[in-house]
Design a protein around this motif. Sequence first.
Motif, PDB file in Angstrom:
ATOM      1  N   ALA A  45       0.625  -0.993   0.246  1.00  0.00           N
ATOM      2  CA  ALA A  45      -0.153  -0.122  -0.106  1.00  0.00           C
ATOM      3  C   ALA A  45       0.859   1.221   0.141  1.00  0.00           C
ATOM      4  CB  ALA A  45      -1.152  -0.404   1.039  1.00  0.00           C
ATOM      5  N   GLU A  46       1.234   0.922   0.921  1.00  0.00           N
ATOM      6  CA  GLU A  46       2.929   2.298   1.010  1.00  0.00           C
ATOM      7  C   GLU A  46       3.323   2.599  -0.815  1.00  0.00           C
ATOM      8  OE1 GLU A  46       4.685   1.128   3.898  1.00  0.00           O
ATOM      9  OE2 GLU A  46       3.951   2.486   5.345  1.00  0.00           O
ATOM     10  N   ALA A  47       3.925   1.237  -1.242  1.00  0.00           N
ATOM     11  CA  ALA A  47       4.349   1.070  -2.305  1.00  0.00           C
ATOM     12  C   ALA A  47       2.815   2.058  -3.761  1.00  0.00           C
ATOM     13  CB  ALA A  47       5.325   0.164  -3.021  1.00  0.00           C
ATOM     14  N   ALA A  48       2.353   2.312  -3.414  1.00  0.00           N
ATOM     15  CA  ALA A  48       1.200   2.047  -4.396  1.00  0.00           C
ATOM     16  C   ALA A  48       0.685   3.706  -3.442  1.00  0.00           C
ATOM     17  CB  ALA A  48       0.107   0.993  -4.002  1.00  0.00           C
ATOM     18  N   ALA A  49       1.309   4.616  -2.806  1.00  0.00           N
ATOM     19  CA  ALA A  49       0.778   5.361  -2.204  1.00  0.00           C
ATOM     20  C   ALA A  49       2.402   6.479  -3.080  1.00  0.00           C
ATOM     21  CB  ALA A  49       0.922   5.904  -0.717  1.00  0.00           C
ATOM     22  N   GLU A  50       3.368   6.250  -2.889  1.00  0.00           N
ATOM     23  CA  GLU A  50       4.396   6.437  -4.078  1.00  0.00           C
ATOM     24  C   GLU A  50       4.217   6.918  -5.182  1.00  0.00           C
ATOM     25  OE1 GLU A  50       6.761   8.322  -2.642  1.00  0.00           O
ATOM     26  OE2 GLU A  50       6.252   8.210  -0.646  1.00  0.00           O
ATOM     27  N   GLN A  51       3.658   5.207  -5.748  1.00  0.00           N
ATOM     28  CA  GLN A  51       4.035   5.955  -7.430  1.00  0.00           C
ATOM     29  C   GLN A  51       2.079   7.164  -7.274  1.00  0.00           C
ATOM     30  OE1 GLN A  51       2.342   1.298  -8.787  1.00  0.00           O
ATOM     31  NE2 GLN A  51       1.984   2.506 -10.916  1.00  0.00           N
ATOM     32  N   LEU A  52       1.606   6.909  -7.080  1.00  0.00           N
ATOM     33  CA  LEU A  52      -0.031   8.675  -7.066  1.00  0.00           C
ATOM     34  C   LEU A  52       0.947   9.041  -6.431  1.00  0.00           C
ATOM     35  CD1 LEU A  52      -2.349   6.101  -5.597  1.00  0.00           C
ATOM     36  CD2 LEU A  52      -2.316   6.684  -8.161  1.00  0.00           C
ATOM     37  N   ARG A  53       1.744   9.482  -6.108  1.00  0.00           N
ATOM     38  CA  ARG A  53       2.204  10.802  -5.307  1.00  0.00           C
ATOM     39  C   ARG A  53       2.168  11.691  -6.741  1.00  0.00           C
ATOM     40  NH1 ARG A  53       3.963  12.232  -0.900  1.00  0.00           N
ATOM     41  NH2 ARG A  53       4.276  10.134   0.044  1.00  0.00           N
ATOM     42  N   GLY A  54       2.768  11.643  -7.839  1.00  0.00           N
ATOM     43  CA  GLY A  54       2.643  12.626  -8.788  1.00  0.00           C
ATOM     44  C   GLY A  54       1.792  13.562  -9.163  1.00  0.00           C
ATOM     45  N   SER A  55       0.558  11.915  -9.113  1.00  0.00           N
ATOM     46  CA  SER A  55      -0.600  12.439  -9.401  1.00  0.00           C
ATOM     47  C   SER A  55      -1.292  13.629  -9.344  1.00  0.00           C
ATOM     48  CB  SER A  55      -1.649  11.155  -9.929  1.00  0.00           C
ATOM     49  OG  SER A  55      -0.656   9.920 -10.600  1.00  0.00           O
ATOM     50  N   ARG A  56      -1.638  13.756  -7.464  1.00  0.00           N
ATOM     51  CA  ARG A  56      -1.761  14.686  -6.616  1.00  0.00           C
ATOM     52  C   ARG A  56      -2.881  14.001  -6.168  1.00  0.00           C
ATOM     53  NH1 ARG A  56       1.683  20.512  -6.914  1.00  0.00           N
ATOM     54  NH2 ARG A  56      -0.270  20.128  -5.040  1.00  0.00           N
ATOM     55  N   PRO A  57      -3.586  13.390  -5.823  1.00  0.00           N
ATOM     56  CA  PRO A  57      -4.713  12.661  -5.792  1.00  0.00           C
ATOM     57  C   PRO A  57      -5.515  13.775  -5.219  1.00  0.00           C
ATOM     58  CG  PRO A  57      -4.089  10.800  -5.055  1.00  0.00           C
ATOM     59  CD  PRO A  57      -2.545  12.023  -5.089  1.00  0.00           C
ATOM     60  N   ALA A  58      -6.822  14.568  -4.590  1.00  0.00           N
ATOM     61  CA  ALA A  58      -7.293  15.175  -3.728  1.00  0.00           C
ATOM     62  C   ALA A  58      -8.152  13.566  -2.954  1.00  0.00           C
ATOM     63  CB  ALA A  58      -8.065  15.763  -4.163  1.00  0.00           C
ATOM     64  N   VAL A  59      -7.967  12.931  -3.207  1.00  0.00           N
ATOM     65  CA  VAL A  59      -9.573  12.243  -2.453  1.00  0.00           C
ATOM     66  C   VAL A  59      -8.902  10.307  -2.749  1.00  0.00           C
ATOM     67  CG1 VAL A  59     -11.940  11.302  -1.973  1.00  0.00           C
ATOM     68  CG2 VAL A  59     -11.197  13.884  -2.717  1.00  0.00           C
ATOM     69  N   VAL A  60      -9.035   9.708  -1.470  1.00  0.00           N
ATOM     70  CA  VAL A  60      -9.293   8.607  -1.824  1.00  0.00           C
ATOM     71  C   VAL A  60     -10.202   8.055  -1.424  1.00  0.00           C
ATOM     72  CG1 VAL A  60      -8.368   6.570  -1.114  1.00  0.00           C
ATOM     73  CG2 VAL A  60      -6.264   8.176  -1.441  1.00  0.00           C
ATOM     74  N   VAL A  61     -11.013   6.667  -1.712  1.00  0.00           N
ATOM     75  CA  VAL A  61     -12.364   6.423  -2.303  1.00  0.00           C
ATOM     76  C   VAL A  61     -11.558   4.581  -1.434  1.00  0.00           C
ATOM     77  CG1 VAL A  61     -14.580   5.831  -2.631  1.00  0.00           C
ATOM     78  CG2 VAL A  61     -13.234   8.028  -3.107  1.00  0.00           C
ATOM     79  N   ALA A  62     -12.540   4.309  -0.171  1.00  0.00           N
ATOM     80  CA  ALA A  62     -12.746   2.811  -0.514  1.00  0.00           C
ATOM     81  C   ALA A  62     -13.145   2.098  -0.540  1.00  0.00           C
ATOM     82  CB  ALA A  62     -11.239   3.020   0.734  1.00  0.00           C
ATOM     83  N   SER A  63     -13.507   1.549  -0.786  1.00  0.00           N
ATOM     84  CA  SER A  63     -14.069   0.000  -0.423  1.00  0.00           C
ATOM     85  C   SER A  63     -14.558  -0.444   1.198  1.00  0.00           C
ATOM     86  CB  SER A  63     -14.087  -1.536  -1.127  1.00  0.00           C
ATOM     87  OG  SER A  63     -14.643  -2.716  -0.082  1.00  0.00           O
ATOM     88  N   PRO A  64     -15.377  -0.821   1.513  1.00  0.00           N
ATOM     89  CA  PRO A  64     -15.664  -0.758   2.915  1.00  0.00           C
ATOM     90  C   PRO A  64     -15.238  -2.498   3.600  1.00  0.00           C
ATOM     91  CG  PRO A  64     -17.943  -1.944   1.625  1.00  0.00           C
ATOM     92  CD  PRO A  64     -16.915  -0.870   1.147  1.00  0.00           C
ATOM     93  N   TYR A  65     -14.300  -3.057   3.337  1.00  0.00           N
ATOM     94  CA  TYR A  65     -13.453  -4.457   2.943  1.00  0.00           C
ATOM     95  C   TYR A  65     -11.857  -3.425   3.845  1.00  0.00           C
ATOM     96  CZ  TYR A  65     -16.565  -6.916  -0.119  1.00  0.00           C
ATOM     97  OH  TYR A  65     -17.624  -7.038  -0.901  1.00  0.00           O
ATOM     98  N   ALA A  66     -11.950  -4.431   5.186  1.00  0.00           N
ATOM     99  CA  ALA A  66     -10.562  -3.594   6.144  1.00  0.00           C
ATOM    100  C   ALA A  66      -9.849  -3.807   4.656  1.00  0.00           C
ATOM    101  CB  ALA A  66     -10.865  -5.091   6.760  1.00  0.00           C
ATOM    102  N   ARG A  67      -9.522  -4.808   4.669  1.00  0.00           N
ATOM    103  CA  ARG A  67      -7.769  -4.862   3.816  1.00  0.00           C
ATOM    104  C   ARG A  67      -8.264  -3.552   2.760  1.00  0.00           C
ATOM    105  NH1 ARG A  67     -11.269  -9.166   2.030  1.00  0.00           N
ATOM    106  NH2 ARG A  67     -12.387  -9.404  -0.463  1.00  0.00           N
ATOM    107  N   THR A  68      -9.072  -3.338   2.230  1.00  0.00           N
ATOM    108  CA  THR A  68      -9.251  -2.138   1.511  1.00  0.00           C
ATOM    109  C   THR A  68      -9.302  -0.598   1.917  1.00  0.00           C
ATOM    110  OG1 THR A  68     -12.180  -2.482   1.202  1.00  0.00           O
ATOM    111  CG2 THR A  68     -10.596  -2.977  -0.992  1.00  0.00           C
TER     112      THR A  68
END
Length: 180
Positions: A45-68
């Motif tokens: 998950a931390e690696a995915a965040a680094e991959q997304l860093r340059g996109s500068r997302p405003a919001v993260v929306v997640a499924s309600p399951y614990a893993r997501t």
Amino acid sequence: MDRGRQVFLVRHGEADYERLSSYAPVYHGGRRDFAPLTDLGIRQAEAAAEQLRGSRPAVVVASPYARTLQTGALIAARLGCELRVEPALHDWLPVRDGAAPITGEIVRRKIEEYESWRRSGVLPSDRTWETDEEMADRVRDAMARHVASGPLVAVTHEAVIKSATNADVVGLASVHRLTR
């Protein structure tokens, strides 16, 4: 959904289903969805965040399951953005009626039906599961509900991402762009 808005779909990191075994039978069956991430899943998950860093997302929306939710929380914290829960980002369900008990045998049969439909294109008249098109529509409708001043990240599940992106392979914590 605004066609000009960037939406990234991220599969959750590796879940620690084994951790739940000491609580048997409480977390068997559908309650496996309470499994947190493994240490590897956290790093994914931390690696995915680094991959997304340059996109500068405003919001993260997640499924309600614990893993997501845990994956989404790690990404949102790393990127300094808001985390929202979106029930419509749930995983593919073999039976959409949550009131009916689901056994391993039912799940196996429904997966066989789904895979047969994917090969033949013939829908069973009594199906209880979503088609790929229905899942993709569900994702687009969910994203349209989330207004943000920049790109959105949606943390969800393998089947949902495959249906929305036509990807053949969706690895754990992989990042995909929603294009359709």
